[in-house]
Design a protein around this motif. Sequence first.
Motif, PDB file in Angstrom:
ATOM      1  N   LEU A   1       0.871  -1.170   0.000  1.00  0.00           N
ATOM      2  CA  LEU A   1       0.000   0.000   0.000  1.00  0.00           C
ATOM      3  C   LEU A   1       0.908   1.221   0.000  1.00  0.00           C
ATOM      4  O   LEU A   1       1.719   1.412   0.917  1.00  0.00           O
ATOM      5  N   ILE A   2       0.818   2.034  -1.025  1.00  0.00           N
ATOM      6  CA  ILE A   2       1.702   3.182  -1.192  1.00  0.00           C
ATOM      7  C   ILE A   2       0.981   4.447  -0.725  1.00  0.00           C
ATOM      8  O   ILE A   2      -0.067   4.804  -1.266  1.00  0.00           O
TER       9      ILE A   2
ATOM     10  N   VAL B   1      -2.710   3.955  -2.824  1.00  0.00           N
ATOM     11  CA  VAL B   1      -2.608   3.100  -4.011  1.00  0.00           C
ATOM     12  C   VAL B   1      -2.105   1.721  -3.590  1.00  0.00           C
ATOM     13  O   VAL B   1      -1.121   1.602  -2.872  1.00  0.00           O
ATOM     14  N   MET B   2      -2.800   0.697  -4.047  1.00  0.00           N
ATOM     15  CA  MET B   2      -2.438  -0.682  -3.746  1.00  0.00           C
ATOM     16  C   MET B   2      -1.823  -1.307  -5.005  1.00  0.00           C
ATOM     17  O   MET B   2      -2.369  -1.169  -6.103  1.00  0.00           O
ATOM     18  N   VAL B   3      -0.676  -1.978  -4.842  1.00  0.00           N
ATOM     19  CA  VAL B   3      -0.027  -2.693  -5.937  1.00  0.00           C
ATOM     20  C   VAL B   3       0.187  -4.129  -5.475  1.00  0.00           C
ATOM     21  O   VAL B   3       0.713  -4.363  -4.389  1.00  0.00           O
ATOM     22  N   ASP B   4      -0.250  -5.090  -6.298  1.00  0.00           N
ATOM     23  CA  ASP B   4      -0.193  -6.495  -5.920  1.00  0.00           C
ATOM     24  C   ASP B   4       0.292  -7.312  -7.115  1.00  0.00           C
ATOM     25  O   ASP B   4      -0.149  -7.086  -8.244  1.00  0.00           O
ATOM     26  N   VAL B   5       1.185  -8.259  -6.873  1.00  0.00           N
ATOM     27  CA  VAL B   5       1.691  -9.157  -7.917  1.00  0.00           C
ATOM     28  C   VAL B   5       1.543 -10.584  -7.412  1.00  0.00           C
ATOM     29  O   VAL B   5       1.916 -10.895  -6.280  1.00  0.00           O
ATOM     30  N   ARG B   6       0.992 -11.474  -8.250  1.00  0.00           N
ATOM     31  CA  ARG B   6       0.761 -12.865  -7.858  1.00  0.00           C
ATOM     32  C   ARG B   6       1.061 -13.807  -9.020  1.00  0.00           C
ATOM     33  O   ARG B   6       0.981 -13.430 -10.179  1.00  0.00           O
ATOM     34  N   TYR B   7       1.348 -15.049  -8.654  1.00  0.00           N
ATOM     35  CA  TYR B   7       1.463 -16.129  -9.631  1.00  0.00           C
ATOM     36  C   TYR B   7       0.559 -17.264  -9.175  1.00  0.00           C
ATOM     37  O   TYR B   7       0.608 -17.677  -8.022  1.00  0.00           O
ATOM     38  N   GLY B   8      -0.279 -17.743 -10.072  1.00  0.00           N
ATOM     39  CA  GLY B   8      -1.158 -18.870  -9.790  1.00  0.00           C
ATOM     40  C   GLY B   8      -0.634 -20.124 -10.456  1.00  0.00           C
ATOM     41  O   GLY B   8      -0.398 -20.144 -11.668  1.00  0.00           O
ATOM     42  N   LEU B   9      -0.414 -21.166  -9.674  1.00  0.00           N
ATOM     43  CA  LEU B   9       0.098 -22.441 -10.181  1.00  0.00           C
ATOM     44  C   LEU B   9      -0.990 -23.490 -10.052  1.00  0.00           C
ATOM     45  O   LEU B   9      -1.361 -23.873  -8.946  1.00  0.00           O
ATOM     46  N   GLY B  10      -1.544 -23.931 -11.183  1.00  0.00           N
ATOM     47  CA  GLY B  10      -2.559 -24.974 -11.178  1.00  0.00           C
ATOM     48  C   GLY B  10      -1.945 -26.329 -10.893  1.00  0.00           C
ATOM     49  O   GLY B  10      -0.876 -26.650 -11.394  1.00  0.00           O
TER      50      GLY B  10
END
Length: 96
Positions: free
Chosen positions: A56-57, A61-70
């Motif tokens: 949270l800046i 402002v919210m910045v989010d990075v994710r990786y989804g692994l099935g």
Amino acid sequence: MQGPSVAYGLGGKYKYEEGSQKIETKVKFGNGNSSNDDLYLGNKIDFGVQFGGGVLIAGKVMVDVRYGLGLTNITDGSNAKNGGFQFTVGVPISLK
């Protein structure tokens, strides 16, 4: 932050390019016959894991990075799995 996830397939597009050969078809779920127009996948439900985090800046402002692994095979008889990156920029809203 990390944790489990469940996804339900609604449809999509399949794009494949090798050399001069380009294929783009619609993805559908069920037991239909795959053709040049449609690609049928047998498994609508995908269990997986999410990895990532956010900041949270200046409280605005919210910045989010994710990786989804099935973890579930999306087709019968093969080892094809989903995976994808997610990048989010947003404004937090207080509900109090």
